[in-house]
Write a protein that holds these residues in place. Structure first.
Motif, mmCIF file in Angstrom:
data_model
loop_
_atom_site.group_PDB
_atom_site.id
_atom_site.type_symbol
_atom_site.label_atom_id
_atom_site.label_comp_id
_atom_site.label_asym_id
_atom_site.label_seq_id
_atom_site.Cartn_x
_atom_site.Cartn_y
_atom_site.Cartn_z
ATOM 1 N N PHE A 1 -18.474 -0.322 -3.180
ATOM 2 C CA PHE A 1 -17.086 -0.463 -2.758
ATOM 3 C C PHE A 1 -17.095 -0.988 -1.328
ATOM 4 O O PHE A 1 -17.672 -0.372 -0.437
ATOM 5 N N THR A 2 -16.462 -2.132 -1.112
ATOM 6 C CA THR A 2 -16.487 -2.734 0.212
ATOM 7 C C THR A 2 -15.199 -3.513 0.428
ATOM 8 O O THR A 2 -14.257 -3.384 -0.339
ATOM 9 N N GLY A 3 -15.155 -4.322 1.487
ATOM 10 C CA GLY A 3 -13.963 -5.101 1.782
ATOM 11 C C GLY A 3 -12.995 -4.380 2.689
ATOM 12 O O GLY A 3 -11.917 -4.873 2.963
ATOM 13 N N SER A 4 -13.362 -3.190 3.173
ATOM 14 C CA SER A 4 -12.516 -2.452 4.111
ATOM 15 C C SER A 4 -13.413 -1.917 5.213
ATOM 16 O O SER A 4 -14.597 -2.254 5.289
ATOM 17 N N GLN A 5 -12.871 -1.074 6.084
ATOM 18 C CA GLN A 5 -13.661 -0.570 7.201
ATOM 19 C C GLN A 5 -14.770 0.381 6.762
ATOM 20 O O GLN A 5 -15.649 0.701 7.536
ATOM 21 N N THR A 6 -14.727 0.842 5.527
ATOM 22 C CA THR A 6 -15.749 1.747 5.032
ATOM 23 C C THR A 6 -16.367 1.166 3.773
ATOM 24 O O THR A 6 -15.673 0.905 2.802
ATOM 25 N N THR A 7 -17.676 0.924 3.800
ATOM 26 C CA THR A 7 -18.402 0.459 2.632
ATOM 27 C C THR A 7 -19.216 1.612 2.071
ATOM 28 O O THR A 7 -19.860 2.340 2.816
ATOM 29 N N ASP A 8 -19.167 1.780 0.751
ATOM 30 C CA ASP A 8 -19.837 2.917 0.132
ATOM 31 C C ASP A 8 -20.565 2.473 -1.124
ATOM 32 O O ASP A 8 -20.184 1.508 -1.772
ATOM 33 N N VAL A 9 -21.631 3.212 -1.466
ATOM 34 C CA VAL A 9 -22.429 2.938 -2.657
ATOM 35 C C VAL A 9 -22.457 4.192 -3.513
ATOM 36 O O VAL A 9 -22.703 5.294 -3.012
ATOM 37 N N HIS A 10 -22.185 4.041 -4.825
ATOM 38 C CA HIS A 10 -22.177 5.177 -5.746
ATOM 39 C C HIS A 10 -23.027 4.860 -6.967
ATOM 40 O O HIS A 10 -23.202 3.696 -7.333
ATOM 41 N N VAL B 1 -19.341 -4.963 -7.767
ATOM 42 C CA VAL B 1 -18.869 -4.873 -6.384
ATOM 43 C C VAL B 1 -17.350 -4.896 -6.433
ATOM 44 O O VAL B 1 -16.751 -5.812 -7.027
ATOM 45 N N PHE B 2 -16.710 -3.891 -5.844
ATOM 46 C CA PHE B 2 -15.251 -3.776 -5.855
ATOM 47 C C PHE B 2 -14.695 -4.098 -4.466
ATOM 48 O O PHE B 2 -15.219 -3.648 -3.447
ATOM 49 N N PHE B 3 -13.604 -4.887 -4.454
ATOM 50 C CA PHE B 3 -12.914 -5.245 -3.225
ATOM 51 C C PHE B 3 -11.436 -4.888 -3.367
ATOM 52 O O PHE B 3 -10.827 -5.196 -4.393
ATOM 53 N N PRO B 4 -10.826 -4.259 -2.370
ATOM 54 C CA PRO B 4 -9.405 -3.940 -2.490
ATOM 55 C C PRO B 4 -8.546 -5.173 -2.297
ATOM 56 O O PRO B 4 -8.924 -6.111 -1.600
ATOM 57 N N ARG B 5 -7.398 -5.193 -2.939
ATOM 58 C CA ARG B 5 -6.398 -6.193 -2.647
ATOM 59 C C ARG B 5 -5.090 -5.458 -2.396
ATOM 60 O O ARG B 5 -4.797 -4.458 -3.038
ATOM 61 N N PHE B 6 -4.308 -5.965 -1.482
ATOM 62 C CA PHE B 6 -3.162 -5.221 -0.995
ATOM 63 C C PHE B 6 -1.833 -5.831 -1.449
ATOM 64 O O PHE B 6 -0.845 -5.808 -0.740
ATOM 65 N N TYR B 7 -1.818 -6.389 -2.653
ATOM 66 C CA TYR B 7 -0.584 -6.919 -3.215
ATOM 67 C C TYR B 7 -0.557 -6.561 -4.695
ATOM 68 O O TYR B 7 -1.571 -6.238 -5.299
ATOM 69 N N ASN B 8 0.631 -6.614 -5.277
ATOM 70 C CA ASN B 8 0.783 -6.345 -6.708
ATOM 71 C C ASN B 8 0.149 -5.012 -7.098
ATOM 72 O O ASN B 8 -0.589 -4.908 -8.072
ATOM 73 N N TRP B 9 0.433 -3.986 -6.306
ATOM 74 C CA TRP B 9 -0.171 -2.679 -6.559
ATOM 75 C C TRP B 9 0.385 -2.053 -7.827
ATOM 76 O O TRP B 9 1.515 -2.307 -8.230
ATOM 77 N N THR B 10 -0.416 -1.212 -8.429
ATOM 78 C CA THR B 10 0.042 -0.453 -9.576
ATOM 79 C C THR B 10 0.816 0.773 -9.109
ATOM 80 O O THR B 10 1.160 0.911 -7.941
ATOM 81 N N GLU B 11 1.080 1.683 -10.027
ATOM 82 C CA GLU B 11 1.845 2.892 -9.735
ATOM 83 C C GLU B 11 1.207 3.683 -8.594
ATOM 84 O O GLU B 11 -0.001 3.881 -8.555
#
Length: 361
Positions: free
Chosen positions: A281-290, A301-311
């Motif tokens: 999980f990356t793309g923000s100020q905190t990158t983590d590995v699980h 690899v997951f990156f957040p997007r800040f538009y068209n959010w779900t519930e």
């Protein structure tokens, strides 16, 4: 007798009364509830009467940015839902410095760093005021040492140590500062602690390293590696579960995602074709590995997007039987426990060619 026997043969576990199912759920650990909900519709309904979302299903911290407040927001690929901790932190303009499980360190525009307990919502402590400059990053070393790094116009580092009384000592700023133009530090990736050293990534693949045992020397640029070998738009430094220094690289227009690791014998970047079943999980100020619990999340690899959010679900972050979970403020009776790979976050599976979907903020 025949009627009674016929009735007993047709009944099964799905016909248990709801109150009985609730009693059974009360004896189980929260982490088992998602599996219980998958048994049948009746069992899922019983679980929905006391809904919660266990933290072990990898919620990803998005940001705390909002107008005049600091709202803690998470996104879960498993549920494809956003969780927002209902209690706001009264820190206008605050920015995440470091996020470690239930603790969140935030910096204000007045050079103050705060440590919050996200479960209780309590301000744990005010850390020493930042000297001279506003750090881009604050890195925690097992909550015993703090390192502050500035990488905008000059590259500086300071440290603070927790003393025997449990209090943080004043920041100690290193005397030696690097010229920012010599490294061009990547502005979106945290420095990473690796083998007790602090590494800072340059945009072209160069590395600067800081040794806490030689504090006054500050950051030093390593002779190797020289570059990644190709150009990229964004880069995120991380340490894998195997203790390897790795970088997630994103080409321009998100056409391709690469992962490279540092060969510390030759001090060269090598391409990684598989994450060995891990998830980044990356793309923000905190990158983590699980190491995910679900096969569809492996080697992604997951990156957040800040538009068209779900519930968005407003929740409390609480601990129950030693397990961390999100509990909605208002119960929701939707199908909360269906495993799905359809996410509202951009993801890329290594080894599957070019990214299909364009991603932007």
């Amino acid at each position: 007798m025949e009627a009674t026997a016929s009735t007993s043969q047709t009944r099964d576990w799905s016909s248990l009364p709801t109150d009985v199912l609730l009693l059974i759920l009360g004896t189980l650990r929260w982490s088992s509830h998602p599996s219980v909900a998958l048994v049948c519709q009746q069992w899922r309904y019983a679980v929905s009467l006391s809904p919660f979302y266990p933290e072990w299903i990898t919620p990803l911290l998005l940001n705390t940015a909002d107008i005049g407040t600091a709202n803690i927001r998470y996104y879960s690929p498993y549920y494809n839902k956003n969780f927002e901790v209902d209690d706001t932190l009264k820190l206008p303009g605050a920015k995440i410095c470091c996020s470690t499980k239930r603790h969140l360190k935030m910096r204000t525009d007045k050079s103050l760093v705060f440590d919050f307990d996200l479960v209780t919502g309590a301000l744990v402590q005010v850390l020493p005021q930042i000297p001279y400059t506003l750090f881009n990053f604050v890195i925690s070393d097992h909550d015993e040492r703090l390192f502050g790094a500035e990488a905008t116009f000059t590259i500086e580092v300071a440290s603070s140590i927790r003393n025997n009384s449990g209090e943080w000592e004043d920041w100690k700023l290193a005397e030696n500062h690097l010229d920012w133009s010599r490294l061009r530090a990547s502005p979106v990736t945290n420095p990473v602690l690796h083998n007790s050293l602090l590494y800072l990534l340059g945009q072209n693949g160069r590395l600067a390293v800081y040794d806490p045992c030689r504090h006054d020397e500050g950051f030093k640029i390593l002779d190797k590696p020289n570059s990644f070998g190709f150009k990229c738009e964004d880069s995120y430094l991380l340490e894998s579960n195997q203790g390897e220094l790795m970088v997630v690289l994103i080409e321009r227009h998100r056409k391709m995602v690469h992962v490279v690791k540092l060969n510390e014998q030759r001090m060269e970047w090598e391409k990684v074709d598989s994450l060995q079943g891990q998830t980044v999980f990356t793309g923000s100020q905190t990158t983590d590995v699980h190491k995910p619990k679900f096969n569809w999340m492996e080697n992604k690899v997951f990156f957040p997007r800040f538009y068209n959010w779900t519930e968005t679900i407003y929740v409390d972050l609480i601990v129950h039987d030693g397990e961390l979970a999100f509990v909605p403020k208002t119960p929701s009776y939707s199908d909360m426990y269906l495993d799905t790979s359809a996410t509202n976050i951009w993801s890329y599976r290594l080894g599957y060619g070019a990214a299909i979907e364009y991603w932007g903020t």
